[in-house]
Structures are given as structure tokens and as C-alpha cells.
Design a protein around this motif. Structure first.
Motif, short mmCIF file in Angstrom:
data_model
loop_
_atom_site.label_atom_id
_atom_site.label_comp_id
_atom_site.label_asym_id
_atom_site.label_seq_id
_atom_site.Cartn_x
_atom_site.Cartn_y
_atom_site.Cartn_z
N ASN A 98 43.21 0.34 45.10
CA ASN A 98 42.45 -0.20 43.98
C ASN A 98 43.12 0.14 42.65
N VAL A 99 43.59 1.36 42.51
CA VAL A 99 44.28 1.78 41.28
C VAL A 99 45.56 0.97 41.09
N LYS A 100 46.32 0.76 42.16
CA LYS A 100 47.56 -0.01 42.07
C LYS A 100 47.27 -1.46 41.66
N GLU A 101 46.24 -2.06 42.25
CA GLU A 101 45.89 -3.43 41.89
C GLU A 101 45.41 -3.53 40.45
N SER A 102 44.64 -2.54 40.02
CA SER A 102 44.16 -2.53 38.64
C SER A 102 45.32 -2.41 37.66
N GLU A 109 47.22 -5.67 37.52
CA GLU A 109 46.50 -6.67 36.74
C GLU A 109 46.61 -6.40 35.24
N LEU A 110 46.48 -5.14 34.85
CA LEU A 110 46.58 -4.79 33.43
C LEU A 110 47.97 -5.07 32.86
N VAL A 111 49.00 -4.83 33.65
CA VAL A 111 50.36 -4.98 33.16
C VAL A 111 50.83 -6.44 33.20
N HIS A 112 50.49 -7.17 34.25
CA HIS A 112 51.08 -8.49 34.45
C HIS A 112 50.15 -9.67 34.19
N LYS A 113 48.84 -9.47 34.28
CA LYS A 113 47.93 -10.62 34.19
C LYS A 113 47.12 -10.68 32.90
N VAL A 114 46.96 -9.57 32.24
CA VAL A 114 46.17 -9.53 31.01
C VAL A 114 47.05 -9.94 29.84
N SER A 115 46.55 -10.84 29.01
CA SER A 115 47.31 -11.19 27.80
C SER A 115 46.73 -10.39 26.63
N TRP A 116 47.53 -9.48 26.12
CA TRP A 116 47.10 -8.61 25.05
C TRP A 116 47.33 -9.31 23.71
#
Length: 63
Positions: free
Chosen positions: A6-10, A13-20
Motif C-alpha cells: 500500500n505504501v509503495k502504491e501510494s 501515485e504521488l510521484v507519477h500520477k498527481v499533477s502538482w
């Protein structure tokens, strides 16, 4: 083991899928929120003063 997955998936997602937002977008959004908050505070203050005046008038009739 499920926790680590779960931590790895989170993290993924934060690094590659979220647009900051950029700093410019963030600062513009902050200004919009600040102005909207001030307008809402002014509206609530005006409503409070209106009800205060109305209640003072009503209570003044009975004294």
C-alpha cells in the motif's frame, strides 16, 4: 506485507500520477481563497450586525 504494498502504491501515485500546481498557480489560488474568505467574513459580519440591530429594536419595543 499488504501495508508495504500500500505504501509503495501510494508513493507511486504521488510521484507519477498527481499533477502538482506550479508556484504561480498556487499563489493565484491562494489569493482567490483569501479574497473569497474576506468576502464571506464581511457578509457574515453584516448579517450579524443586522440581526443585532433587529433584536435591539424588538427588545426596545418591550422595555
Amino acid at each position: 506485507m499488504k501495508f508495504v504494498e500500500n505504501v509503495k502504491e501510494s508513493y507511486n501515485e504521488l510521484v507519477h500520477k498527481v499533477s502538482w500546481p506550479t508556484f504561480k498557480e498556487l499563489s493565484q489560488s491562494s489569493v482567490v481563497v483569501l479574497i473569497a474568505s474576506l468576502i464571506m467574513a464581511l457578509i457574515v459580519w453584516l448579517m450579524d450586525k443586522s440581526f443585532e440591530s433587529l433584536m435591539s429594536f424588538i427588545y426596545g419595543l418591550f422595555n
